[in-house]
Design a protein around this motif. Structure first.
Motif, short mmCIF file in Angstrom:
data_model
loop_
_atom_site.label_atom_id
_atom_site.label_comp_id
_atom_site.label_asym_id
_atom_site.label_seq_id
_atom_site.Cartn_x
_atom_site.Cartn_y
_atom_site.Cartn_z
N TYR A 30 -6.73 8.47 5.65
CA TYR A 30 -7.26 7.86 6.87
C TYR A 30 -7.81 8.94 7.78
O TYR A 30 -7.25 10.04 7.88
CB TYR A 30 -6.15 7.09 7.59
CG TYR A 30 -6.61 6.36 8.84
CD1 TYR A 30 -7.26 5.14 8.75
CD2 TYR A 30 -6.39 6.91 10.10
CE1 TYR A 30 -7.69 4.47 9.89
CE2 TYR A 30 -6.82 6.25 11.24
CZ TYR A 30 -7.47 5.03 11.14
OH TYR A 30 -7.90 4.38 12.25
N LYS A 52 0.53 -4.14 7.75
CA LYS A 52 -0.69 -3.43 7.32
C LYS A 52 -0.61 -1.95 7.67
O LYS A 52 -0.89 -1.08 6.85
CB LYS A 52 -1.93 -4.06 7.96
CG LYS A 52 -2.15 -5.52 7.61
CD LYS A 52 -3.51 -5.98 8.07
CE LYS A 52 -3.73 -5.80 9.57
NZ LYS A 52 -2.80 -6.57 10.38
N THR A 53 -0.21 -1.65 8.92
CA THR A 53 -0.12 -0.25 9.34
C THR A 53 1.01 0.47 8.61
O THR A 53 0.89 1.65 8.27
CB THR A 53 0.09 -0.17 10.86
OG1 THR A 53 -0.92 -0.92 11.52
CG2 THR A 53 0.04 1.27 11.34
N LEU A 56 0.04 2.10 5.41
CA LEU A 56 -0.56 3.43 5.57
C LEU A 56 0.51 4.47 5.85
O LEU A 56 0.58 5.51 5.19
CB LEU A 56 -1.60 3.41 6.69
CG LEU A 56 -2.05 4.76 7.25
CD1 LEU A 56 -2.73 5.59 6.17
CD2 LEU A 56 -2.96 4.56 8.46
N TYR A 89 -7.97 3.67 3.75
CA TYR A 89 -7.43 2.87 4.84
C TYR A 89 -8.37 2.77 6.04
O TYR A 89 -8.01 2.19 7.06
CB TYR A 89 -6.07 3.45 5.30
CG TYR A 89 -4.97 3.22 4.29
CD1 TYR A 89 -4.26 2.03 4.26
CD2 TYR A 89 -4.67 4.19 3.34
CE1 TYR A 89 -3.26 1.81 3.33
CE2 TYR A 89 -3.68 3.99 2.39
CZ TYR A 89 -2.97 2.80 2.40
OH TYR A 89 -2.00 2.58 1.47
N GLY A 255 -5.23 -9.86 6.93
CA GLY A 255 -5.64 -8.55 6.48
C GLY A 255 -7.13 -8.36 6.31
O GLY A 255 -7.58 -7.33 5.82
N HIS A 279 -8.72 -4.56 6.34
CA HIS A 279 -8.41 -3.55 7.36
C HIS A 279 -6.90 -3.39 7.46
O HIS A 279 -6.13 -4.29 7.11
CB HIS A 279 -9.02 -3.95 8.72
CG HIS A 279 -8.23 -4.96 9.48
ND1 HIS A 279 -7.53 -4.65 10.62
CD2 HIS A 279 -8.00 -6.27 9.26
CE1 HIS A 279 -6.92 -5.73 11.07
NE2 HIS A 279 -7.19 -6.73 10.27
N PHE A 280 -6.47 -2.21 7.92
CA PHE A 280 -5.06 -1.87 7.88
C PHE A 280 -4.48 -1.50 9.24
O PHE A 280 -3.29 -1.24 9.35
CB PHE A 280 -4.84 -0.69 6.91
CG PHE A 280 -5.22 -1.00 5.50
CD1 PHE A 280 -4.30 -1.56 4.62
CD2 PHE A 280 -6.51 -0.79 5.05
CE1 PHE A 280 -4.65 -1.86 3.32
CE2 PHE A 280 -6.88 -1.10 3.74
CZ PHE A 280 -5.94 -1.64 2.88
#
Length: 601
Positions: A30, A52-53, A56, A89, A255, A279-280
Motif C-alpha cells: 500500500y 477490510k483495513t 491490510l 491494497y 468491499g 477497496h480496503f
C-alpha cells in the motif's frame, strides 16, 4: 507488534510525506500520503479497524516513508508510486479510456484535428466528446464552414480542398494571420454555443439564393443548416452558465467502491463514466484517492470540480488550477446528488450480477465437492495432451478459481522425455513437472485436479502424485463418448464412474473446464506445429539463415502462403528472384509430399 516496527514508529517525523507499507517478502502492499506522517502511519497499528483495513494491517511487516515539503508534493509522489508499483491494497485508476477532443493547432497555418490527449502546447482544445463519431461529425461540419488547412505538410500546389472551398491554399497563396485569427475565434464561438448565429447567417444566404432562383445553392445551404442543428442539438443542456465542470459521486457496499463522473462542457452533460473496484480502506479516503489519481498528469482540467460534502482534499485544492467545490444547495448540489445516485445504481447492479454469477460458479463448485465427497474445490487445475502421431507433443494446463477461468495462471508444456504417441507417459511428465515445482517453491496446491482423459491417464497422474511426490490431491478423469462428449466422471481409484446429473451446475462446470483445457492445448499444439514445420523446410534451403527465416515467418505467416506467393512478393523482404524460386520449389515440394503422405494414411 514486532520490536523493529515499534522502533521505526517512534522515529516518524511530524511532517507531510508518503509512506509505503511492505509485506513479508518486501513487496509493496500500500502507498499512502499524509499531512503528518507520525500520526497517519501510527494509526494503522493502534485502535480497532474494520475487516477490510485489518486485511491490510495483518500483512504489514515493514514500512518506508519519504518526507515532502507540502501535501501537494506528497499527492504527486503518491500517484507516481501507485502507478509504478500497482500495490494490491490501493485504489487504482485502471480505466485509461480517453475521450476525443477537437484541436485547433498552434501553427502558422492552423489545422483541425481529432485527438485523445490534451497537451500544454498552445493549441485550443474543445471537448471531450462522448464518442469519436460525434467528434468526427463536428469536425466534418467545421471543415465545410471554415477553410483551414487540411494537409499535414504543405503541398507544392493547390489540392481538391481548395477547389471545393475548404482550404485557403497557403501552399500557393499568402494568407494573413488576421484571417486565421478570425476563423479561430468563429470556431471557438461556434463550439461554445454560438452556432445559432451561424445558422441565422446561412438562412439569410439560403433565402437570397432562392430569391435569385439559384435553387441548387439554396438546397445545399438548407442541408447544411439541418446538419448543424442535428450535430449541435444532440447534447442536452444541463446548466445555463456554460461552465466546464466535472461532477463526482460515489457509493460503497460489500468491499466495492463505485465512482460516477459527469463531464459537463459548455453547460452540456456530454458524457458520464462509472468505475467500480474493490477497496480496503475508508470509503471517503479511497474515493478521494480515485479523484486525485484521476487528475494526475491531466492537462484538460475544467473550471470547476464538484464533490460530495465531506470529501475535501487539501492537496487537490492546492494542486488543481480549478475551483474544487462541495456544493450544499442549488443546481450544483443537484448534479452531485444525481452523480451519487447513479454511482449507487451502478453498484447495486454490479452486486446483483455478482450474486447471480456466484450462484452459477461458486454454487457449481460447492455442488461438485458434494458429488465427489470432498471439500468445495475452490481451485481446480486441469490437464490435456495434444500431438499428431507423437510429433510436436505438447500439454496444457488451465486453472479455474471459484468456478471461473484464471487465464493468467494457465501454463503450456512441451513434452521433453517421451518419444512417440504415449499419452500416459506424457501425462506423467507434465504432472511430475508441475507439482514437483510447486513443492520446491512452497506454493499452494489445487483442491482438485481434472484430467481430460479416461482411466489410463487418470492412473498415470495418480501414480506420480501418490508414489513419487507423496501428495494426496483429489484427482478426477473426464472420459468422452464416441461423439466426443463428456460421458463419465472417474474419481481417484474408484472402479465405478461417479454418478452426476448431466443437467446439474457441477456437470456444466466440468464441461467448461474440459472444453477450455482442450481448446488451450489444441491452440498451443497448432502454434508449435506451425513453427516447427515452417522452420524445418526453410532450414534446409541454402541462403536462409535465422534472420531471413524470421522475416519470412513474419511476412507470410504460413507455408501455404509462401507456396501461393509469386516471386515479386519476396522482394519486399530483401530476397532476390533466384533465391525466391528456390524457396518456392522447396516449399511446394514439401507440401505436396505431406499431402501425399496424408492421403496414404
Amino acid at each position: 507488534m514486532e520490536q523493529t516496527l515499534s522502533d521505526k514508529l517512534a522515529l516518524l517525523p511530524a511532517k507531510p510525506g508518503v509512506y509505503l507499507m511492505k509485506g513479508q517478502s518486501g513487496e509493496i502492499l500500500y502507498v499512502g500520503k499524509a499531512k503528518v506522517l507520525k500520526n497517519r502511519v501510527r494509526s494503522y497499528f493502534t485502535g480497532s479497524h474494520d475487516r477490510k483495513t485489518q486485511a491490510l494491517v495483518s500483512n504489514i511487516r515493514d514500512f518506508e516513508y519519504i518526507v515532502t515539503d507540502t501535501v501537494a508534493e506528497a499527492l504527486l509522489l503518491e500517484c507516481n508510486l501507485i502507478k509504478q508499483h500497482t500495490p494490491p491494497y490501493n485504489i487504482m485508476l485502471r480505466d485509461d479510456k480517453t475521450y476525443p477532443y477537437i484541436k485547433i493547432t498552434n501553427e502558422m497555418h492552423p489545422r483541425l484535428q481529432i485527438v485523445r490527449r490534451v497537451k500544454r502546447d498552445g493549441a485550443k482544445y474543445f471537448g471531450p466528446y462522448p464518442s469519436a463519431f460525434a467528434a468526427q461529425a463536428t469536425k466534418r461540419l467545421l471543415d465545410r464552414l471554415y477553410p483551414l488547412r487540411k494537409c499535414k505538410t504543405l503541398k507544392k500546389q493547390v489540392c481538391l480542398y481548395y477547389h471545393i472551398n475548404q482550404c485557403l491554399a497557403p501552399c500557393e497563396y499568402v494568407v494573413d494571420a488576421p484571417v486565421y485569427q478570425m476563423m479561430v475565434k468563429e470556431i471557438t464561438d461556434f463550439l461554445h454555443g454560438g452556432h445559432q448565429d451561424v445558422v441565422k447567417d446561412l438562412q439569410q444566404k439560403m433565402e437570397q439564393a432562392a430569391g435569385e432562383l439559384n435553387f441548387e445553392r439554396a438546397g445545399e445551404l438548407r442541408d447544411l443548416i439541418r446538419h448543424i442543428e442535428q450535430v449541435m442539438e444532440e447534447q442536452k443542456i444541463t446548466t445555463p452558465d456554460q461552465v466546464d465542470r466535472d461532477v463526482f459521486g460515489f457509493a460503497e457496499d460489500k468491499g466495492l467502491l463505485s465512482v460516477q463522473v459527469f463531464f459537463v462542457r459548455g453547460g452540456k452533460l456530454i458524457e458520464r463514466s462509472v468505475s467500480i473496484m474493490p477497496h480496503f480502506g475508508d470509503a471517503v479516503e479511497d474515493f478521494m484517492s480515485f479523484v486525485e489519481q484521476f487528475y494526475h498528469e491531466r492537462a484538460d482540467i475544467p473550471r470547476e470540480v464538484l464533490l460530495p460534502e465531506g470529501t475535501t482534499s487539501e492537496a487537490l485544492v492546492e494542486l488543481l488550477d480549478a475551483k474544487v467545490l462541495e456544493p450544499k444547495r442549488g443546481q450544483k448540489r443537484d448534479l452531485v446528488n444525481l452523480a451519487t445516485k447513479n454511482a449507487r445504481q451502478g453498484l447495486d447492479e454490479k452486486l446483483q450480477l455478482m450474486e447471480r454469477n456466484m450462484d452459477r460458479t461458486l454454487g457449481a463448485v460447492i455442488e461438485l465437492g458434494e458429488v465427489l465427497a470432498i471439500g468445495a474445490p475452490r481451485r481446480i487445475e486441469s490437464f490435456d495432451n495434444s500431438n499428431i502421431q507423437g510429433a510436436d507433443a505438447v500439454a496444457a494446463m488451465v486453472v479455474f478459481i471459484d468456478g471461473k477461468p484464471a487465464k493468467s495462471e494457465y501454463r503450456k508444456f512441451k513434452i521433453k522425455t517421451v518419444d512417440g504417441p504415449d499419452d500416459y507417459a506424457s501425462m506423467r511428465e507434465v504432472i511430475r513437472r508441475r507439482y514437483s515445482r510447486l513443492l520446491r517453491e512452497g506454493r499452494p496446491l489445487p483442491d482438485l485436479i481434472v484430467i481430460d482423459g479416461g482411466r489410463g491417464q487418470l492412473n498415470a497422474a495418480l501414480d506420480v502424485l501418490e508414489n513419487e511426490l507423496g501428495l494426496e490431491i483429489p484427482v478426477c478423469g473426464l472420459a468422452k463418448d464416441n461423439r466426443h462428449k463428456t460421458s463419465q466422471l472417474l474419481f481417484m481409484d474408484e472402479e465405478q464412474p461417479v454418478h452426476i446429473d448431466r443437467h446439474s451446475q457441477a456437470f456444466y462446470l466440468l464441461e467448461r473446464v474440459q472444453e477450455e483445457v482442450h481448446r488451450f492445448a489444441i491452440t498451443f499444439h497448432r502454434q508449435t506445429r506451425k513453427k516447427t514445420g515452417f522452420s524445418s523446410v526453410l532450414d534446409e534451403i541454402p541462403g536462409i539463415g535465422p534472420q531471413r527465416r524470421k522475416a519470412l515467418m513474419k511476412h507470410f505467416g504460413s507455408l501455404d502462403a509462401i507456396a501461393a506467393a509469386d516471386v515479386d512478393a519476396f522482394r519486399g523482404i530483401g530476397i532476390g528472384d533466384k533465391l525466391a524460386h528456390e524457396i518456392l520449389n522447396r516449399v511446394q515440394s514439401h507440401l505436396q509430399a505431406a499431402k501425399t503422405a496424408q492421403e496414404k494414411r
